[in-house]
Write a protein that holds these residues in place. Structure first.
Motif, mmCIF file in Angstrom:
data_model
loop_
_atom_site.group_PDB
_atom_site.id
_atom_site.type_symbol
_atom_site.label_atom_id
_atom_site.label_comp_id
_atom_site.label_asym_id
_atom_site.label_seq_id
_atom_site.Cartn_x
_atom_site.Cartn_y
_atom_site.Cartn_z
ATOM 1 N N TYR A 130 12.576 11.020 4.662
ATOM 2 C CA TYR A 130 11.297 10.784 3.978
ATOM 3 C C TYR A 130 10.222 10.116 4.841
ATOM 4 C CZ TYR A 130 13.816 11.865 -0.296
ATOM 5 O OH TYR A 130 14.549 12.489 -1.261
ATOM 6 N N GLU A 131 10.594 8.971 5.438
ATOM 7 C CA GLU A 131 9.542 8.133 6.013
ATOM 8 C C GLU A 131 8.798 8.797 7.158
ATOM 9 O OE1 GLU A 131 11.579 3.882 5.037
ATOM 10 O OE2 GLU A 131 9.816 4.019 6.298
ATOM 11 N N LEU A 134 6.617 11.456 5.304
ATOM 12 C CA LEU A 134 5.665 11.038 4.272
ATOM 13 C C LEU A 134 4.714 9.931 4.725
ATOM 14 C CD1 LEU A 134 8.056 11.089 1.166
ATOM 15 C CD2 LEU A 134 6.246 12.707 1.681
ATOM 16 N N ALA A 135 5.165 9.064 5.613
ATOM 17 C CA ALA A 135 4.305 7.947 6.010
ATOM 18 C C ALA A 135 3.807 8.056 7.450
ATOM 19 C CB ALA A 135 5.039 6.628 5.817
ATOM 20 N N GLY A 136 4.448 8.874 8.246
ATOM 21 C CA GLY A 136 4.012 9.044 9.633
ATOM 22 C C GLY A 136 4.725 8.086 10.570
ATOM 23 N N ARG A 138 3.704 6.244 13.099
ATOM 24 C CA ARG A 138 3.068 4.966 13.433
ATOM 25 C C ARG A 138 3.354 3.916 12.342
ATOM 26 N NH1 ARG A 138 -0.490 2.194 16.427
ATOM 27 N NH2 ARG A 138 -1.958 0.855 15.326
ATOM 28 N N PHE A 139 3.168 4.329 11.095
ATOM 29 C CA PHE A 139 3.437 3.406 9.989
ATOM 30 C C PHE A 139 4.911 2.996 9.996
ATOM 31 C CE2 PHE A 139 4.585 2.274 5.677
ATOM 32 C CZ PHE A 139 3.570 1.413 5.313
ATOM 33 N N MET A 141 6.947 2.847 12.543
ATOM 34 C CA MET A 141 7.221 1.927 13.649
ATOM 35 C C MET A 141 6.780 0.499 13.287
ATOM 36 S SD MET A 141 5.384 1.772 17.314
ATOM 37 C CE MET A 141 4.031 0.879 16.602
ATOM 38 N N ILE A 142 5.563 0.403 12.712
ATOM 39 C CA ILE A 142 5.053 -0.922 12.330
ATOM 40 C C ILE A 142 5.966 -1.545 11.266
ATOM 41 C CG2 ILE A 142 3.131 -2.099 11.165
ATOM 42 C CD1 ILE A 142 1.286 -0.017 12.552
ATOM 43 N N ARG A 143 6.371 -0.745 10.281
ATOM 44 C CA ARG A 143 7.218 -1.266 9.213
ATOM 45 C C ARG A 143 8.556 -1.763 9.776
ATOM 46 N NH1 ARG A 143 10.901 -0.553 5.236
ATOM 47 N NH2 ARG A 143 11.811 1.374 6.000
ATOM 48 N N PRO B 105 12.285 7.832 -3.230
ATOM 49 C CA PRO B 105 11.283 7.713 -2.167
ATOM 50 C C PRO B 105 10.065 8.618 -2.385
ATOM 51 C CG PRO B 105 13.455 8.131 -1.247
ATOM 52 C CD PRO B 105 13.591 8.246 -2.720
ATOM 53 N N PHE B 109 6.608 6.794 -1.875
ATOM 54 C CA PHE B 109 5.817 7.148 -0.695
ATOM 55 C C PHE B 109 4.509 7.849 -1.063
ATOM 56 C CE2 PHE B 109 9.567 5.903 1.556
ATOM 57 C CZ PHE B 109 9.044 5.332 2.688
ATOM 58 N N LEU B 112 2.340 4.956 -1.789
ATOM 59 C CA LEU B 112 1.972 4.352 -0.501
ATOM 60 C C LEU B 112 0.846 5.148 0.163
ATOM 61 C CD1 LEU B 112 2.599 2.413 1.945
ATOM 62 C CD2 LEU B 112 4.091 4.211 2.767
ATOM 63 N N ASN B 113 0.979 6.452 0.158
ATOM 64 C CA ASN B 113 -0.061 7.292 0.762
ATOM 65 C C ASN B 113 -1.393 7.132 0.048
ATOM 66 O OD1 ASN B 113 1.122 8.424 2.992
ATOM 67 N ND2 ASN B 113 2.187 9.973 1.800
ATOM 68 N N TYR B 122 -2.594 -1.951 5.980
ATOM 69 C CA TYR B 122 -1.190 -2.280 6.214
ATOM 70 C C TYR B 122 -0.718 -3.447 5.360
ATOM 71 C CZ TYR B 122 -1.166 0.708 10.347
ATOM 72 O OH TYR B 122 -1.230 1.773 11.205
ATOM 73 N N ILE B 126 2.481 -2.208 3.638
ATOM 74 C CA ILE B 126 3.781 -2.715 4.093
ATOM 75 C C ILE B 126 4.409 -3.589 2.998
ATOM 76 C CG2 ILE B 126 4.902 -4.265 5.775
ATOM 77 C CD1 ILE B 126 4.158 -1.827 7.280
ATOM 78 N N PHE B 175 -1.057 -6.196 13.915
ATOM 79 C CA PHE B 175 -1.752 -4.936 14.199
ATOM 80 C C PHE B 175 -3.224 -4.971 13.812
ATOM 81 C CE2 PHE B 175 2.743 -4.078 14.035
ATOM 82 C CZ PHE B 175 2.921 -3.379 15.206
ATOM 83 N N ARG B 183 -6.505 5.609 6.464
ATOM 84 C CA ARG B 183 -5.147 6.110 6.682
ATOM 85 C C ARG B 183 -4.794 6.126 8.162
ATOM 86 N NH1 ARG B 183 -0.626 7.389 6.942
ATOM 87 N NH2 ARG B 183 0.423 9.282 6.261
ATOM 88 N N PRO B 184 -3.716 5.414 8.559
ATOM 89 C CA PRO B 184 -3.331 5.429 9.962
ATOM 90 C C PRO B 184 -2.672 6.757 10.355
ATOM 91 C CG PRO B 184 -1.740 4.185 8.681
ATOM 92 C CD PRO B 184 -2.793 4.691 7.726
ATOM 93 N N CYS B 185 -2.412 6.897 11.595
ATOM 94 C CA CYS B 185 -1.739 7.999 12.264
ATOM 95 C C CYS B 185 -2.381 9.366 12.124
ATOM 96 C CB CYS B 185 -0.271 8.160 11.853
ATOM 97 S SG CYS B 185 0.041 8.396 10.142
#
Lengths: 164, 185
Positions: A130-131, A134-136, A138-139, A141-143, B105, B109, B112-113, B122, B126, B175, B183-185
């Motif tokens: 999923y992660e 769904l979150a990418g 970069r997110f 890695m930070i998490r 999830p 998620f 989250l998005n 974040y 987070i 960060f 939205r990052p990335c």
């Protein structure tokens, strides 16, 4: 016999059932459908895992677990628990029954908290499936960076609470 | 709330899982008998009986509670609630929202998005996802309480309920992404 956890669950069920019934919009029926699906999904797995765990409890020497993961082992059980939890590549049935097995063999509550918390945050199968999508990355890695200390901190706090 | 998979695929996955768990039982039984003899095997059966009798009523109740929560809680409404809050109250709401988000999830998620794309950054993202993963009420009800007991579940909750906020603040600090972040990335 009615254990405290069963009583708590019965009270919650009654309270939520009352709220759902008062809505009068088919919530109870939808919840019942969901309940049947969940029972069909979880119960067979749970029964099989408990049977397997019963055999495992006999095989694993409990002295070894209490020596390395027990209350008297100091801080190391938190470290072992946290690292092991990060590496469990399976769902909750395996993670929680492993924890129940360890608890039955004398593992310290702090080690179990570190283990379960680490598994909850870093479940490898969830990250991969999923992660990353769904979150990418970069997110993710930070998490992972900011959440890495959490299992150990939670274990440390539990150690303080149970040894106070 | 759950991911829509074709029925055939789901039932195949379930069959594989059940086969794996059954194999675990068979190997466990074999090694238990081989290593501990008949006495050890009978002792294992006694443990299993005790565990099952203790757990089954709790798991049934827990699944009932989780099903009702799944119906009663609406992630969309919860998201709107958090967007209205300011400062540290927002962090508290993100923690609570993470803990009560129903489903797996896929639903958490997607919330989250929505947070990240609506500029919550974040700090909230987070905090929310960490709270969902470690404090999820459904997980506590279905797994923690039935398998480990109320005391152990309580210890885990008390020792960790403040940590998602800590992770969120830590991420925002390291960060440099507070609010008004796209939205990052």
């Amino acid at each position: 016999m009615l254990s405290p956890s069963l009583l708590l669950l019965i009270a919650l069920l009654l309270a939520l059932g009352y709220v759902a019934k008062r809505r009068n919009d088919g919530s109870v029926e939808r919840a019942y459908e969901r309940f049947k699906q969940q029972i069909a999904q979880f119960l067979p797995r749970m029964i099989l895992v408990v049977i397997g765990t019963g055999f495992l409890l006999q095989i694993i020497p409990s002295e070894m677990i209490s020596t390395h993961l027990g209350k008297d082992a100091g801080w190391t059980p938190i470290l072992y628990g946290g690292l092991a939890g990060m590496l469990v590549p399976a769902g909750p049935a395996v993670a929680f029954t492993t924890a129940a097995t360890l608890a039955g063999s004398g593992a310290a509550p702090a080690a179990l908290v570190a283990f379960i918390t680490a598994w909850c945050i870093f479940a490898i199968h969830r990250i991969l499936i999923y992660e990353t999508h769904l979150a990418g990355p970069r997110f993710l890695m930070i998490r992972c960076i900011v959440a890495a200390p959490i299992p150990f901190v939670a274990g440390f706090v539990t150690h303080l609470m149970t040894n106070f | 709330m759950s991911i829509k998979q074709p029925k055939k695929k789901r039932s195949k996955k379930r069959t594989i899982e059940l086969a794996a768990y059954s194999a675990f039982c068979v190997f466990g039984a074999y090694y238990c008998y081989h290593l501990k003899g008949q006495d050890g095997f009978m002792a294992a059966l006694a443990v299993q009986e005790e565990m099952l009798l203790g757990m089954l009523p709790r798991i049934t109740m827990a699944l009932g509670v989780a099903s009702l929560l799944w119906v009663l809680l609406d992630p969309e409404k919860l998201k709107k609630t958090i967007q209205k809050r300011k400062g540290w109250v927002k962090i508290v709401y993100a923690t609570i929202l993470g803990a009560v988000t129903p489903g797996g999830p896929s639903s958490s998620f997607s919330v989250l998005n929505m947070f990240l794309s609506s500029g919550l950054g974040y700090l909230i993202g987070i905090t929310y996802i960490t709270a969902w993963s470690m404090l999820g009420v459904q997980r506590i009800l279905i797994w923690d309480i039935p398998l480990l007991g109320t005391e152990q579940a309580g210890l885990r909750f008390i020792s960790g309920f403040w940590l998602p906020a800590f992770a969120g603040l830590f991420a925002a600090w390291i960060f440099g992404k507070y609010e008004d972040e796209k939205r990052p990335c």
